[in-house]
Design an enzyme around this catalytic site. Structure first.
Site, short mmCIF file in Angstrom:
data_model
loop_
_atom_site.label_atom_id
_atom_site.label_comp_id
_atom_site.label_asym_id
_atom_site.label_seq_id
_atom_site.Cartn_x
_atom_site.Cartn_y
_atom_site.Cartn_z
N GLU A 178 -1.29 -8.53 5.02
CA GLU A 178 -1.17 -8.69 6.47
C GLU A 178 -2.52 -8.58 7.17
O GLU A 178 -2.63 -8.82 8.37
CB GLU A 178 -0.16 -7.68 7.05
CG GLU A 178 -0.66 -6.27 7.30
CD GLU A 178 -0.84 -5.43 6.03
OE1 GLU A 178 -0.70 -5.98 4.93
OE2 GLU A 178 -1.16 -4.23 6.17
N HIS A 226 -3.76 -5.49 1.05
CA HIS A 226 -3.07 -5.69 2.34
C HIS A 226 -3.02 -7.17 2.72
O HIS A 226 -3.95 -7.65 3.38
CB HIS A 226 -3.80 -4.93 3.44
CG HIS A 226 -3.54 -3.47 3.46
ND1 HIS A 226 -2.44 -2.91 4.08
CD2 HIS A 226 -4.23 -2.43 2.92
CE1 HIS A 226 -2.47 -1.60 3.94
NE2 HIS A 226 -3.53 -1.26 3.23
N CYS A 232 0.83 -1.20 0.00
CA CYS A 232 0.00 0.00 0.00
C CYS A 232 0.87 1.26 0.00
O CYS A 232 1.50 1.56 -1.01
CB CYS A 232 -0.98 -0.05 1.17
SG CYS A 232 -2.34 1.11 1.00
#
Lengths: 918, 255
Positions: free
Chosen positions: B220, B218, B96
């Site tokens: 994560e 994302h 990002c």
């Protein structure tokens, strides 16, 4: 001086310009093209190559230093911050340039807009469009954009104020917002005890400390209501309930910046919700943003600091398309506050996970903005204690002239002139400054003995509060300033954002300083906690000297004789409305309609702990009742967050509204798998004109209802806040908001109990669970849609409702329930539709009732849920639901929802209802 | 030296460093989070790591364009050592805001080998920040994207994620590792499946070596099954973890 303009090479890269042009054309402006650019002024000429690198995108942008761009045919308008207003772009640039070894002097930035049209466009017309959309005259200006020199330091004169005058006029003139008895108490203190005149800063400090915002004097006053005598409304209702419940997991209630409760053996969680109503009415973006920033600082300032892990937001605004002179239109207010909360929460990296939006005509001049934040902390950090001789340390942003008199301003009504005259009371936030401060504080664990935020009242409130038992001695010249020329009282009461006050033992100061400086933020040692009194020095001169006991205990609280609120008359009446037509109206009602356009703008997943999000299912449009956060990866525990609010009920009957919104908040949390035995509540009262005895009567009625239902539920209040005098004065009349109570509930539950609200299997049984459906439509979305004002309001029997909620809470442990959604705004039909939307799973409902189909499908009777259960579990579930569950139908894969109530049959395609809902 | 050391580079306003650090540890790395302020004074220290991650967030507020100031710091203080780091066959991932930083500092895709910005990430067509889940087509052009199914789901959350490039299409095509797809698994320009209007539906690219990669979604944020946005579609595992596992495996086997 250096001037730089950065503009996209071609219009296709200027999405802002494209969007503005579309917006203008849809409003009837005839515009061909809109282009936007950013203009930067640097006092000292900085290396151009370096500037180019940090301002210009190599692929999409052009940068112009001295040469002109070829936009001569366009009308050009610059919008830039007024002097003294926070400009985060300039602040960030200036700090980076300095760090890279360049001296830039003052930096100012402007957003430039270019407009072209076939016809000649008039500047005033364009400004009219930009105003309150892209330009707020309160904090920004347009016109010639140039570098203004800083004002030189004025010579310092200590001002003494004579109290031999009309005290009320003086209070008004100095924006102290103090009453006559309060002013007289102050006069008595100075003239008879201190035997001298007060200084201006002394009066300001007392006004801040005694403000409604800081001390909540209305809630703490004695009351006479009918035959009931109350010594302290707050203590005898809200606090009393919490004491009676005596919850074993409540750790710290009503004493710190947020309420604290136990999460697990090693961890506690804290929760706080704040209001930021008046600033948001005048400057929605800045007002709501600093509202979020403020409540986040409350969490950072709870105990010995907690880490914020989730935010909530609830907004109440006027009906779209309504308008009065001197206020921003509701639609623009809502867009502004959403952007404000979005930019603050997203930039801070805190997920915004739960909220609500309500509409009511009386919020037109005085919208409400509730911002909440949840934090997590090591259990050992739950309490703070300032020690004698601790250093007073300020960290975070610098102090400027922004936000003078916010605390006292928030206690007076808004008028059509507020937007012109109250500019000082509004601040613009810089979330990155707060993020740096947060990172520093988290790293500095153990290096301070107490911490609190600089909110309303600035340093005066923070230091005054922390030093209540030790005394405090402050040297104002040591406070880091944004620019020269601030007077001593401005430094002391400025509400510049992003600052915290810490008490620090001298031996830890150097370590703390290293950490703070590593995070690129400021630290200053401004005094000591000692000496029992509050003493302020400026340029070696004593400018304030007040005893702490007078500051904190001196406020006179007078008896309030109040009258009962005039509740709506209720009368039973038969309701027969065409269900099909009503369904489209109700599902498209602003209160029911999907809030997806808002929710999507919030980062609800940062920190990677969000399990149940506001929206889900295959369509990503299925609304969940509450959010679930799992803050500790390995823990079996998680947190469920929900809320309840209803201004339509508040206007009709504040007591019944109170039961209804508590019920709603509890339902929302239980739907997702919450645990009633480990739940905690927050109250946020936003009330109208406190000069009206019936408005205060409503407050008493609501507080009594809070106490009653809280005790019955066994869910204690752990924190709360009130915001009073929410009314708007026009020249000829006053618009008072309806009594509005926001209840937020947070529950600790097991991860394996959580589930989503919408249908997830097309072959399940559908039950209506809980209390009976009655003809209770007064104040409902259906009646609002048809403007019907005669009927009966929802009311509940606390004992029976508690049985329902407790039963659901224990069923939550069994895993039998596949999905669960409560019945609230818009009644059963709305609930069923919302449940079907998540995965576009249909259902067929068949039910016989004494009610008419429209009564049954749209009634908002309380303590009801819709539950689905797998067919194989039918017997087991029904035996456990002990008469509280009624089978009303089954899910299917038709893509339709159909109802057969008595002899009436109706059928809807989910996709058709979706068109009016989304 | 422990070759399983990873570094999460934090800047003022980064906000995904903790969860990124968490997943790195979970897959086996010994991970550190270090502030750019510290690294700019000790640029050589990055050579002690095998894997550098630039996490999500709003570095320096993104006030002068996303990632721009962080990119400037990197170019002035870290570039030389980063070049060495890359030449040692080590890995870099930008998520990002980290992707924006890599692109704007010219580290990605760096086809010219001269660290000039070649592509960009600009404001979404909607000109709004948006958080939603997207379906992505995966190619194994990078070491991070091996052994995936053809399509995966991840959340995106950004305001400036529209990928654009100047060079020719075939050159970029070889570097693309993730594309936004529609319900039929075809790369799409349709909103909201392509949430920002990215050219050729591009959501992630890697450099020629496949060892430096940036992505807008994302990973994560999808490390536990319960984080998935729907319980209707069956998934075998949360799709975010494998990016990090692949990095670990690569370092274990190839470095």
């Amino acid at each position: 001086m250096l001037k730089a303009e950065v503009i996209a090479k071609s219009a296709e890269f200027d999405s802002m310009g494209i969007n503005i042009a579309n917006e203008m054309n849809s409003l009837g402006y005839k515009i061909n093209k809109v282009r936007t650019s950013s203009v930067y002024l640097f006092e000292i000429d900085v290396d151009r190559k370096f500037i180019e690198e940090i301002l210009k995108d190599q692929i999409t942008d052009e940068i112009y230093f001295d040469s002109k761009n070829n936009m001569d045919d366009y009308l050009c308008i610059d919008i830039f911050a007024k002097r003294g207003v926070m400009d985060p772009v300039a602040e960030t640039l200036s700090s980076y340039l300095k760090k890279s070894g360049f001296e830039s002097g003052i930096i100012r930035t402007s957003r430039r807009f270019y407009f072209s049209s076939q016809k000649k466009v008039r500047e005033e017309e364009i400004i009219g469009f930009l105003k309150n959309r892209y330009y707020n005259p309160l904090i920004e200006e347009h016109g010639t954009f140039e570098l203004k020199k800083g004002i030189s330091e004025e010579s310092f004169n200590l001002i003494e104020v004579s109290l031999d005058c009309n005290l009320i006029e003086l209070s008004k003139k100095m924006t102290l917002s103090l009453s006559k008895p309060e002013m007289e108490r102050i006069k008595d203190y100075f003239y008879n005890t201190k035997k001298r005149k007060p200084t201006d800063i002394e009066l300001e400090t007392i006004a801040q400390t005694w403000s409604e915002h800081c001390v909540h004097k209305t809630m703490k006053s004695p009351y006479q209501y009918k035959n009931l005598k109350i010594k302290n409304l707050f203590k005898e209702t809200i606090v009393k309930a919490t004491e009676e419940i005596n919850h074993k997991d409540a750790v710290s209630v009503f004493s710190d910046n947020a309420g604290i409760f136990k999460f697990d053996e090693f961890t506690n969680v804290c929760f706080k919700v704040e209001t930021h109503n008046h600033p948001s009415a005048l400057e929605p973006y800045g007002g709501a943003g600093t509202g979020a920033g403020g409540v986040i600082r409350d969490i950072i300032g709870t105990g010995l600091s907690a880490k914020p892990i989730a935010n909530t937001d609830v907004f109440c605004v006027g009906e779209f398309k309504s308008k009065i002179e001197g206020v921003i239109e509701p639609e623009e207010i809502l867009k502004g506050i959403v952007s404000g909360v979005r930019d603050y929460g997203n930039r801070m990296g805190i997920p915004t996970v739960n909220g609500a939006v309500c509409f009511h005509p009386n919020y037109l001049g005085n919208p409400l903005v509730f911002c909440g934040s949840v934090g997590i902390m090591n259990s050992r950090n739950s309490f703070k204690k300032v020690c004698d001789n601790d250093m007073i340390v300020v960290i975070g942003g610098k102090t400027g002239r922004d936000g003078i008199h916010g605390a006292t301003f928030s206690s007076v009504s808004l008028t059509d002139e507020s937007q012109e005259i109250s500019s000082g009371a509004v601040q613009i936030g810089n979330p990155i400054e707060e993020k740096k401060m947060l990172d520093a504080i988290l790293e500095a664990d153990g290096l301070f003995t107490a911490i609190t935020d600089c909110g309303a009242g600035g340093l005066s409130s923070a230091v005054g509060e922390m030093g209540e038992h030790t005394g405090a001695e402050v040297y104002l010249d040591r406070v880091p300033l944004k620019y020269d020329g601030l007077t001593y009282d401005e430094i002391w009461i400025s509400e510049s954002q992003e600052r915290m006050v810490l008490s620090v033992n001298e031996r830890n100061y150097e370590n703390l300083k290293k950490i703070v400086e590593k995070h690129n933020t400021n630290i200053a040692h401004i005094g000591y906690f000692r000496g029992r009194d509050l003493k302020i020095y400026f340029k070696k001169k004593l400018v304030l000297d007040i005893e702490m006991s007078f500051l904190h205990k001196g406020i006179p609280l007078s008896l309030k004789k109040v009258k009962p609120y005039i509740n709506a008359k209720e009368r039973s009446s038969k309701v027969k409305i065409n269900v099909e037509e009503a369904a489209y109206k109700v599902v498209g009602h602003p209160d029911v309609k999907s809030k997806e356009w808002i929710i999507r703008q919030y980062d609800h997943e940062v920190q990677s702990q969000t399990l149940i999000k506001p929206l889900g299912g295959e369509t990503q449009a299925g609304a969940n009742d509450s959010a679930v956060i799992s803050p500790i990866y390995k823990s079996e525990k998680c947190l469920v967050l929900g809320c309840g609010i209803n201004p339509r009920y508040g206007e009709l009957n504040p007591s019944k509204m109170t039961y209804a919104v508590i019920d709603e908040a509890v339902r929302n949390v239980l739907c997702q798998g919450g645990d009633i035995e480990h739940s905690f509540m927050l109250d946020n009262f936003s009330w109208g004109d406190t000069n009206k005895d019936t408005t205060l009567g409503a407050l008493v009625e609501s507080c009594l209802a809070c106490r009653d239902y809280s005790v019955n539920l066994g869910i204690p209040f752990i924190s709360g806040k009130d915001s009073l005098n929410n009314f708007f004065m026009m020249k000829d009349r006053e618009i008072e908001i309806p009594p509005t109570l926001l209840i937020s509930v947070i529950s600790v539950t097991d991860k394996n109990r959580i589930r989503s609200s919408y249908f997830n299997d097309s072959d399940s049984l559908v039950y209506l669970f809980g209390e009976n459906t009655k003809n209770e439509l007064l104040g409902s979305v259906l009646f609002d849609s048809y403007r019907i004002k005669e009927g009966t309001m929802p009311s509940l029997n606390p004992k029976e409702s508690v049985k329902t909620h407790s039963l659901l809470s224990s069923l939550n442990k069994t895993g039998l329930i596949e999905s669960c959604h409560d019945v609230s705004d818009g009644g059963l039909l709305t609930s069923i539709f919302e449940m079907s939307l998540g995965n576009r799973i249909g259902c067929n409902i068949i039910f016989k009732t004494k009610l008419s189909p429209s009564e049954f499908l749209f009634s908002e009777s309380l303590s009801r849920y819709v539950i689905t259960v797998a067919k194989k579990n039918r017997e087991l579930f029904e035996s456990m639901a002990s008469g509280k569950a009624e089978l009303i139908g089954a899910t299917n894969s038709t893509g339709n929802i159909s109802f057969k109530i008595n002899k009436t049959s109706v059928k809807f395609e989910i996709r058709e209802l979706e068109k009016v809902y989304r | 030296m422990n070759k399983f050391k990873s570094l999460v580079v934090k800047a003022d306003g980064s906000n995904c460093e903790i969860e990124t650090d968490f997943i790195l540890r979970k897959v086996g790395f010994e991970s550190d989070i270090i502030h750019l302020n510290t690294l700019m004074h000790e640029p050589k220290s990055i050579l002690g790591y095998s894997f550098i991650v630039f996490p999500g967030g709003f570095s320096y507020g993104d006030y002068t364009g996303s990632g721009r100031i962080a990119a400037s710091i990197i170019k002035h203080h870290l570039l030389e050592n980063l070049e060495t780091f890359i030449s040692q066959g080590k890995l870099i991932l930008g998520i990002c805001n980290g992707f924006q930083i890599l692109v704007k500092s010219g580290i990605l895709p760096n086809s010219s080998k001269s660290f000039k910005q070649e592509v960009s990430l600009i404001f979404n067509d909607s000109h709004k920040y948006e958080d939603r889940w997207v379906k992505l087509q995966v190619s194994d052009n990078s070491v991070f994207t091996k052994n995936f199914e053809k399509t995966i789901y991840l959340p995106v959350a950004h305001g400036e994620g529209k990928f654009i490039y100047e060079s020719n299409k075939t050159e970029i095509d070889d570097l693309v590792v993730l594309r936004y797809v529609d319900e039929k698994n075809k790369p799409t320009m349709k909103y909201p499946q392509n949430p920002n209007g990215s050219t050729d539906s591009i959501a992630a690219i890697a450099d020629e070596s496949g060892r430096v990669m940036g992505l807008m979604p994302h990973p994560e944020r999808f490390i536990r099954k319960e984080q998935f946005f729907t319980n209707k579609t069956e998934i075998n595992e949360p799709h975010g973890i494998r990016f990090f596992e692949n990095a670990f495996t690569y370092i274990k086997e190839e470095l």
